[in-house]
Write a protein that holds these residues in place. Structure first.
Motif, PDB file in Angstrom:
ATOM      1  N   LYS A  53       0.811  -1.225   0.000  1.00 29.24           N
ATOM      2  CA  LYS A  53       0.000   0.000   0.000  1.00 29.24           C
ATOM      3  C   LYS A  53       0.845   1.276   0.000  1.00 29.24           C
ATOM      4  O   LYS A  53       0.326   2.362  -0.297  1.00 29.24           O
ATOM      5  CB  LYS A  53      -0.939  -0.003   1.206  1.00 29.24           C
ATOM      6  CG  LYS A  53      -0.236  -0.016   2.554  1.00 29.24           C
ATOM      7  CD  LYS A  53      -1.272  -0.022   3.676  1.00 29.24           C
ATOM      8  CE  LYS A  53      -0.593  -0.039   5.048  1.00 29.24           C
ATOM      9  NZ  LYS A  53      -1.593  -0.029   6.148  1.00 29.24           N
ATOM     10  N   HIS A  75       9.736  -4.260   7.566  1.00 31.96           N
ATOM     11  CA  HIS A  75       8.581  -4.447   8.444  1.00 31.96           C
ATOM     12  C   HIS A  75       7.954  -3.074   8.661  1.00 31.96           C
ATOM     13  O   HIS A  75       8.610  -2.151   9.143  1.00 31.96           O
ATOM     14  CB  HIS A  75       8.983  -5.052   9.779  1.00 31.96           C
ATOM     15  CG  HIS A  75       7.827  -5.209  10.721  1.00 31.96           C
ATOM     16  ND1 HIS A  75       6.988  -6.302  10.683  1.00 31.96           N
ATOM     17  CD2 HIS A  75       7.352  -4.404  11.714  1.00 31.96           C
ATOM     18  CE1 HIS A  75       6.066  -6.182  11.602  1.00 31.96           C
ATOM     19  NE2 HIS A  75       6.254  -5.026  12.243  1.00 31.96           N
ATOM     20  N   ILE A  76       6.690  -2.943   8.259  1.00 24.55           N
ATOM     21  CA  ILE A  76       5.981  -1.672   8.392  1.00 24.55           C
ATOM     22  C   ILE A  76       4.682  -1.927   9.138  1.00 24.55           C
ATOM     23  O   ILE A  76       3.868  -2.760   8.721  1.00 24.55           O
ATOM     24  CB  ILE A  76       5.675  -1.045   7.006  1.00 24.55           C
ATOM     25  CG1 ILE A  76       6.962  -0.888   6.190  1.00 24.55           C
ATOM     26  CG2 ILE A  76       4.985   0.308   7.179  1.00 24.55           C
ATOM     27  CD1 ILE A  76       6.730  -0.404   4.767  1.00 24.55           C
ATOM     28  N   ASP A  77       4.477  -1.217  10.254  1.00 25.05           N
ATOM     29  CA  ASP A  77       3.235  -1.386  11.011  1.00 25.05           C
ATOM     30  C   ASP A  77       2.108  -0.581  10.369  1.00 25.05           C
ATOM     31  O   ASP A  77       1.358  -1.088   9.563  1.00 25.05           O
ATOM     32  CB  ASP A  77       3.440  -0.962  12.470  1.00 25.05           C
ATOM     33  CG  ASP A  77       4.247  -1.998  13.231  1.00 25.05           C
ATOM     34  OD1 ASP A  77       4.104  -3.187  12.918  1.00 25.05           O
ATOM     35  OD2 ASP A  77       5.026  -1.607  14.116  1.00 25.05           O
ATOM     36  N   LYS A  78       1.993   0.671  10.747  1.00 25.51           N
ATOM     37  CA  LYS A  78       0.918   1.508  10.195  1.00 25.51           C
ATOM     38  C   LYS A  78       1.454   2.710   9.431  1.00 25.51           C
ATOM     39  O   LYS A  78       0.746   3.282   8.606  1.00 25.51           O
ATOM     40  CB  LYS A  78       0.011   1.992  11.329  1.00 25.51           C
ATOM     41  CG  LYS A  78      -0.742   0.856  12.029  1.00 25.51           C
ATOM     42  CD  LYS A  78      -1.640   1.403  13.132  1.00 25.51           C
ATOM     43  CE  LYS A  78      -2.394   0.270  13.825  1.00 25.51           C
ATOM     44  NZ  LYS A  78      -3.264   0.771  14.917  1.00 25.51           N
ATOM     45  N   ASP A  79       2.657   3.090   9.736  1.00 28.06           N
ATOM     46  CA  ASP A  79       3.210   4.302   9.144  1.00 28.06           C
ATOM     47  C   ASP A  79       4.637   4.036   8.666  1.00 28.06           C
ATOM     48  O   ASP A  79       5.351   3.210   9.242  1.00 28.06           O
ATOM     49  CB  ASP A  79       3.201   5.431  10.176  1.00 28.06           C
ATOM     50  CG  ASP A  79       3.499   6.774   9.535  1.00 28.06           C
ATOM     51  OD1 ASP A  79       4.699   7.126   9.479  1.00 28.06           O
ATOM     52  OD2 ASP A  79       2.561   7.447   9.072  1.00 28.06           O
ATOM     53  N   ASP A 137       7.585   4.073  11.068  1.00 23.55           N
ATOM     54  CA  ASP A 137       7.837   2.931  11.945  1.00 23.55           C
ATOM     55  C   ASP A 137       8.593   1.805  11.243  1.00 23.55           C
ATOM     56  O   ASP A 137       8.858   0.765  11.847  1.00 23.55           O
ATOM     57  CB  ASP A 137       6.510   2.362  12.482  1.00 23.55           C
ATOM     58  CG  ASP A 137       5.723   3.417  13.237  1.00 23.55           C
ATOM     59  OD1 ASP A 137       6.360   4.239  13.900  1.00 23.55           O
ATOM     60  OD2 ASP A 137       4.478   3.406  13.152  1.00 23.55           O
TER      61      ASP A 137
END
Length: 371
Positions: free
Chosen positions: A78, A109-113, A116
């Motif tokens: 995304k 590795h990407i959480d929400k932003d 991060d």
């Protein structure tokens, strides 16, 4: 032109050409396959070195630490097309960190932003495809038909071992050693049938390989039982939740098999060729020739086995020594199991030589060959 047409008429040459095409296509595909990954992938577009520090630990090991700012373009997911700025630290020794270069592709590795995000490892599928392809192509070109059969046997052996591990994971009550024993039997039979075909010496090679392998593993189990495993550092099998002795014996069996099989097939093939060229040779002289072949390869095969086991632990060995551990403690913690495996495999190699010679003699006596 005639030579090219002649080459193209041979089926094996078409196999090599097809393999080369597949290899090249796969190698190119790895540069553009980011969209097929569920894991976010980025390409490093710029590296800024923010600071450099010279460090030293309590054992006076010196190193240099770099702090960098990486600009990474996201290639899938995304956030595709966006750029992430990630802080990254690494030491020049790369003992506990990794250095990156411009245009490296990395798994993220990407959480929400994007703020991060952090790097998990390099994207290495291109390197894996290249090394695997070169290895397989070399085997095909040098080994011809036997090379193709060797590749098939390698794939089958890998599947057999993985299947044994999978079954054990699904049903922990089933012994791993028992599954590996069945796998060894299947693997040995398939490998030798593929490589040498169905001949009288194939059966002898299968029998001598299995007898030599299981005999040395049985001796190891008996010694461990009598001594209680004293001297074997099973605690070095980190995070292992299975019985260590069972896993150790299974690893010994797998490691010994290759060397034992090589010795068995070399002696059996050599003795068969000697008998074919000199059919009137006496049984005593024939056995002596087999023993001489075994003596020639015994030392080299034992060394190969030893170096193969020890090489995997070399990085940890150096780390232990760099941190002021004694040489005896370092070897006991890193090479205890490896040396035991190598010695056990060496016993298997030595035992396989007379076993193969005796089976060859027995076979020809049963066929009525004079002594």
């Amino acid at each position: 032109m005639k030579s090219v047409k002649t080459l193209l008429k041979r089926p094996y040459n078409w196999i090599v050409i097809a393999f080369c095409v597949i290899f090249v296509v796969l190698f190119i595909f790895t540069f553009f396959n980011a969209k097929f990954y569920d894991t976010p992938i980025g390409q490093i577009t710029q590296i800024n070195n923010t600071s450099t520090t010279h460090i030293s630990d309590e054992h006076h090991n010196k190193d240099t630490k770099h702090k960098t700012q990486l600009h990474i373009k996201i290639l899938n997911g995304k956030f595709e097309g966006k750029t992430a700025n990630i802080s990254h630290e690494y030491t020049e020794s790369q003992a506990d960190s990794e250095a990156f270069s411009k245009n490296n592709k990395v798994l993220l590795h990407i959480d929400k932003d994007l703020n991060d995000a952090y790097i998990t490892e390099k994207k290495r599928d291109s390197l894996v495809v290249a090394i695997t392809g070169i290895f397989l192509l070399t085997v095909l070109l040098v080994g011809k038909k036997i090379g193709l059969q060797s590749i098939l046997s390698l794939a089958l052996n890998t599947l057999v071992v993985l299947l044994a591990i999978y079954i054990h994971n699904q049903s922990p009550n089933i012994s791993l050693f028992g599954l590996m024993s069945v796998g060894i039997f299947i693997s040995t039979t398939l490998t030798l049938l593929l490589v040498t075909g169905w001949q009288w010496r194939t059966l002898i090679t299968i029998l001598s390989t299995l007898v030599g392998t299981f005999l040395c593993v049985g001796m190891s189990q008996l010694i461990i039982q009598l001594t209680g495993g004293t001297g074997l550092k099973f605690e070095t099998m980190s995070f292992l939740t299975l019985p260590p002795k069972e896993v150790f014996l299974a690893s010994v069996m797998i490691g010994t098999l290759g060397a034992v099989m090589d010795v068995a097939i070399t002696i059996a093939s050599g003795m068969a060729e000697i008998l074919r060229r000199t059919p009137d040779i006496s049984m005593k002289r024939w056995a002596l020739a087999g023993r001489n072949i075994g003596q020639d390869i015994m030392g080299t095969m034992t060394n190969i086995l030893l170096f193969s086991y020890l090489s995997g632990s070399l990085p940890m060995l150096l780390i232990y020594l760099k941190n002021a551990n004694t040489i005896t403690y370092t070897i006991s913690m890193n090479w205890s199991l490896e040396i035991s495996r190598a010695i056990t495999g060496g016993i298997g190699i030595v035992l396989t030589i007379p076993i193969t010679i005796l089976l060859m003699q027995l076979w020809f006596r049963l066929r009525g060959v004079r002594s």
